[in-house]
Design an enzyme around this catalytic site. Structure first.
Site, mmCIF file in Angstrom:
data_model
loop_
_atom_site.group_PDB
_atom_site.id
_atom_site.type_symbol
_atom_site.label_atom_id
_atom_site.label_comp_id
_atom_site.label_asym_id
_atom_site.label_seq_id
_atom_site.Cartn_x
_atom_site.Cartn_y
_atom_site.Cartn_z
ATOM 1 N N HIS A 42 0.828 -1.209 0.000
ATOM 2 C CA HIS A 42 0.000 0.000 0.000
ATOM 3 C C HIS A 42 0.864 1.260 0.000
ATOM 4 O O HIS A 42 0.724 2.133 -0.854
ATOM 5 C CB HIS A 42 -0.927 -0.012 1.230
ATOM 6 C CG HIS A 42 -1.718 1.242 1.399
ATOM 7 N ND1 HIS A 42 -3.030 1.349 0.986
ATOM 8 C CD2 HIS A 42 -1.386 2.461 1.899
ATOM 9 C CE1 HIS A 42 -3.468 2.575 1.238
ATOM 10 N NE2 HIS A 42 -2.487 3.266 1.789
ATOM 11 N N GLU A 43 1.767 1.333 0.971
ATOM 12 C CA GLU A 43 2.579 2.543 1.082
ATOM 13 C C GLU A 43 3.455 2.729 -0.149
ATOM 14 O O GLU A 43 3.706 3.852 -0.579
ATOM 15 C CB GLU A 43 3.435 2.508 2.353
ATOM 16 C CG GLU A 43 2.633 2.513 3.655
ATOM 17 C CD GLU A 43 1.594 3.626 3.724
ATOM 18 O OE1 GLU A 43 1.817 4.696 3.131
ATOM 19 O OE2 GLU A 43 0.544 3.408 4.369
ATOM 20 N N HIS A 90 1.744 4.718 -2.809
ATOM 21 C CA HIS A 90 1.916 6.167 -2.649
ATOM 22 C C HIS A 90 3.293 6.577 -3.173
ATOM 23 O O HIS A 90 3.443 7.609 -3.823
ATOM 24 C CB HIS A 90 1.846 6.560 -1.176
ATOM 25 C CG HIS A 90 0.490 6.469 -0.548
ATOM 26 N ND1 HIS A 90 -0.605 7.139 -1.035
ATOM 27 C CD2 HIS A 90 0.059 5.805 0.560
ATOM 28 C CE1 HIS A 90 -1.656 6.897 -0.247
ATOM 29 N NE2 HIS A 90 -1.283 6.084 0.719
ATOM 30 N N HIS A 116 3.339 6.936 -6.816
ATOM 31 C CA HIS A 116 2.626 8.156 -7.212
ATOM 32 C C HIS A 116 3.584 9.352 -7.151
ATOM 33 O O HIS A 116 3.580 10.222 -8.023
ATOM 34 C CB HIS A 116 1.444 8.352 -6.254
ATOM 35 C CG HIS A 116 0.316 9.175 -6.790
ATOM 36 N ND1 HIS A 116 -0.802 9.455 -6.036
ATOM 37 C CD2 HIS A 116 0.111 9.791 -7.972
ATOM 38 C CE1 HIS A 116 -1.641 10.196 -6.751
ATOM 39 N NE2 HIS A 116 -1.099 10.419 -7.939
HETATM 40 ZN ZN LIG Z 1 -2.420 5.306 2.321
#
Ligand SMILES: [Zn+2]
Length: 658
Positions: free
Chosen positions: A445-446, A449, A452
């Site tokens: 998940h991290e 980011h 991104h």
């Molecule tokens: Zn998050």
């Protein structure tokens, strides 16, 4: 102070902050000079005798405040991950000043007048210009002098209270820790876990920052579970009053800015746009989610042989997993060794999708010896940026996991991104770090980011990478979670740390089957927190709250989400997302996670329809969505990627809500 490392750009690769040179005594002088410099720069822009142009106004603002932005970036990162007492003192001193500083810019009338006169020459400029205009209006640029004076006071007070709120929480994690003298009371925890928390003949289990402590799934002694649970939900009681203050002051500020409540103000510049849209969405989920959780509770009571209490939920959920699905989460741990998860899982998936490669740079350092630095390259070998990884929990680190930027990508400055991920994995006293499946998912998940931020390919720092609406920002990271269980990725990283054996297929099958169980719990726990956040920020201006706990109970009741066995993931007193400084930016925004999950579920479906893990798919996602950051309307970017407007059905399907 010529040697203050914040006064000049870092000379390290990718302008990585020179942590070896940065000392605590550098921060305050750097903040002070950074603010003074930027005010001078802004004054020069505002009083420029030439007519306002994009270059001499908006772009000039983008260029202003570089010392300050370097200092803020590094300081926030350290304050989140390694906050010593001195760092906390600086935080208390500096945050109100930063608020005042940002008001001094946004409430500068001459500057605002110039922004209104600027015209843009291309869509990227037009988008940024509009962002600036909206930022100024939302910050109160259109208000009268008297109103602005009150606004400044409100902002400073809000910052001060939020800082105290978060510091109380950090203290509470140890102050309200479970302390046990007899190790027998900790029966169920692994030997190494017990050993890791032994201190001077006592055992001290610190609280993680959410309601349901992980140890509740393992502790066999019901009294210990109850003690731990009660410590968790009642921590930092002084924060109840602070929350009331924050919510009422925010309501007053919303009224000043022309909104009926803080929630309306908060969503106006989000993709949701209106409170009705959020309420409609949450409303669709509450009934089915509670019904699911009630069914699960029945199964748990049956397993336990008596009516369970909230502190029993996780323990019997594990038992049901074992008996009904023959699945024991602990059996997976030996297959999830941290370094393999990172290199052969997280990095490997990114390599397959985007062609990127990673090289560890032992010559570069973070703010703590545990921080690792990786250089990231494009498929053709050209440099892309740096990725810093700080996996371990420490007493000076706040709870949870997150990504932050140390350098924003922008063509304006010719900067490549430096991004970082923080996790809160317990560091073993010796031997390899073995993760739970949840921690594996969090790592993916991290890193979503991080991608991104790394793939950002925009002109202006203000709209770089993850600078997107808050109810959109979780979406790319949620999508990246899908690769944690993608068969070829999983086969690549999930290998026994001693034998190198792949994780047995039937164990995975069981895990997948067992995952469906407890979805009711997870959804209710989340929705209750989202609706609690919502209730606090739907307060009407002038409305008073006598008793925060009674308010909380009534709000959950009214929303139809009150269920005695499943409390909100965060109660009011430790709801850092909405009440803390720094991370507190989620006020009236905790709904964002499920809001962006609609986009996530749609995107996972797209990847599956298109044959999953391959370069072509990664490149499409990257070029339409990840690389544009916040430089355009993100919902347009989503439509460019998906080829349609999002539908809620894939989400309902996934959460078992239809
Ligand atoms: Zn998050």
């Amino acid at each position: 102070m010529a040697e203050n490392p914040f006064f000049a750009p870092s000379t390290l690769p990718y302008k990585l902050p020179d942590f070896a040179e940065i000392r605590e005594e550098h921060y305050l002088p750097a903040f002070e000079r950074g603010m003074a410099d930027q005010l001078r720069e802004v004054e020069a822009i505002a009083s420029d005798p030439d007519p306002a142009t994009f270059a001499n106004t908006v772009e000039a603002l983008e260029r202003s405040g570089q010392i300050l932005s370097r200092t803020v970036t590094v300081f926030s990162s350290v304050a989140a991950s390694d906050a010593t007492d001195r760092i906390r003192e600086i935080e208390t001193e500096i945050f109100p000043k930063l608020t005042k500083h940002s008001d001094a810019i946004r409430l500068n009338r001459a500057l605002y007048e110039r922004i209104k006169q600027v015209s843009a020459s291309d869509p990227e400029e037009a988008w940024l210009l509009e962002k600036y205009r909206v930022d100024f209006v939302r910050a109160g640029a259109d208000l009268t002098e008297t109103e602005q004076r009150r606004l400044r006071e409100l902002n400073e007070e809000l910052t001060r209270i939020a800082t105290t709120f978060s510091q109380n929480l950090l203290k509470a994690s140890t102050a309200s820790a479970l302390v046990v003298e007899d190790a027998a009371e900790l029966d169920g925890l692994s030997e190494s876990a017990v050993k890791a928390i032994e201190k001077d003949g006592e055992y001290v289990l610190p609280l993680l920052n959410f309601t349901n402590q992980p140890a509740l799934a393992e502790l066999t002694d019901r009294r210990t579970r109850r003690r731990l649970y009660e410590l968790s939900v009642s921590r930092a009681p002084e924060n109840f009053d602070l929350a009331v203050r924050l919510a009422t002051l925010r309501a007053e500020r919303a009224a000043l800015l022309g909104y009926p409540d803080h929630a309306s103000y908060s969503v106006a510049d989000q993709t949701a746009k209106t409170t009705e849209a959020v309420e409609e969405m949450l409303g669709k989920l509450v009934g089915p989610a509670v019904a699911n959780a009630r069914r699960e509770a029945e199964a748990l009571a049956e397993q336990a042989g008596f009516p369970i209490e909230p502190w029993d939920w996780s323990f019997y959920a594990e038992k049901v997993r074992k008996s009904r699905y023959d699945f024991d989460g602990a059996e997976l741990r030996p297959y999830f060794e941290l370094d393999r998860v990172l290199r052969d899982g997280v990095f490997h998936a990114a390599g397959e999708l985007y062609g990127v490669t990673f090289t560890e740079r032992d010559d570069l350092a973070g703010y703590h010896p545990d921080v690792r630095v990786f250089e990231v390259f494009e498929a053709d070998g050209s440099p892309l940026g740096l990725f810093l990884f700080d996996p371990y929990a420490r007493p000076t680190k706040r709870g949870g996991a997150w990504m932050n930027n140390l350098v924003d990508q922008s063509h304006l400055f010719g900067d490549l991104p430096v991004v970082m991920n923080n996790l809160n994995v317990t560091k073993p006293s010796h031997g390899p770090t073995l993760l739970t499946f949840d921690e594996v998912t969090t790592a993916f998940h991290e890193f979503g980011h991080a991608l991104h931020g790394l793939f950002s390919d925009v002109r202006f720092p203000r709209v770089s990478g993850t600078e997107v609406p808050r109810d959109f920002v979780e979406y790319p990271s949620q999508v990246n979670e899908m690769w944690a269980t993608w068969p070829s990725v999983l086969a690549n990283f999930a290998r026994h740390h001693e034998t190198d054996e792949p994780v047995p297929a039937e164990l995975l099958e069981k895990m997948k089957a067992a995952e469906k169980f407890n979805q009711g719990f997870a959804t209710v726990e989340y929705l209750a927190a989202a609706l609690l956040d919502w209730a606090w920020h739907k307060l009407a201006p002038g409305q008073t709250v006598e008793d925060a706990e009674a308010f909380e109970a009534a709000a959950l009741e009214r929303a139809g989400i009150a269920f005695e066995l499943v409390r909100p993931r965060y109660r009011t007193n430790y709801f850092a997302h909405i009440f803390s400084s720094g991370v507190g930016g989620y006020s009236a925004g905790y709904y964002s996670y499920i809001w962006s999950e609609v986009l996530d579920a749609e995107s996972v479906e797209w990847f599956k329809e298109n044959d999953g893990l391959k370069r072509e798919n990664g490149d499409h996602f990257r070029s339409t969505l990840l690389s544009v950051g916040g430089s355009m309307d993100v919902m347009d970017a989503f439509r460019d990627f998906r080829g349609r407007t999002p539908r809620i059905e894939p989400l309902l399907e996934r959460r078992g809500l239809r």
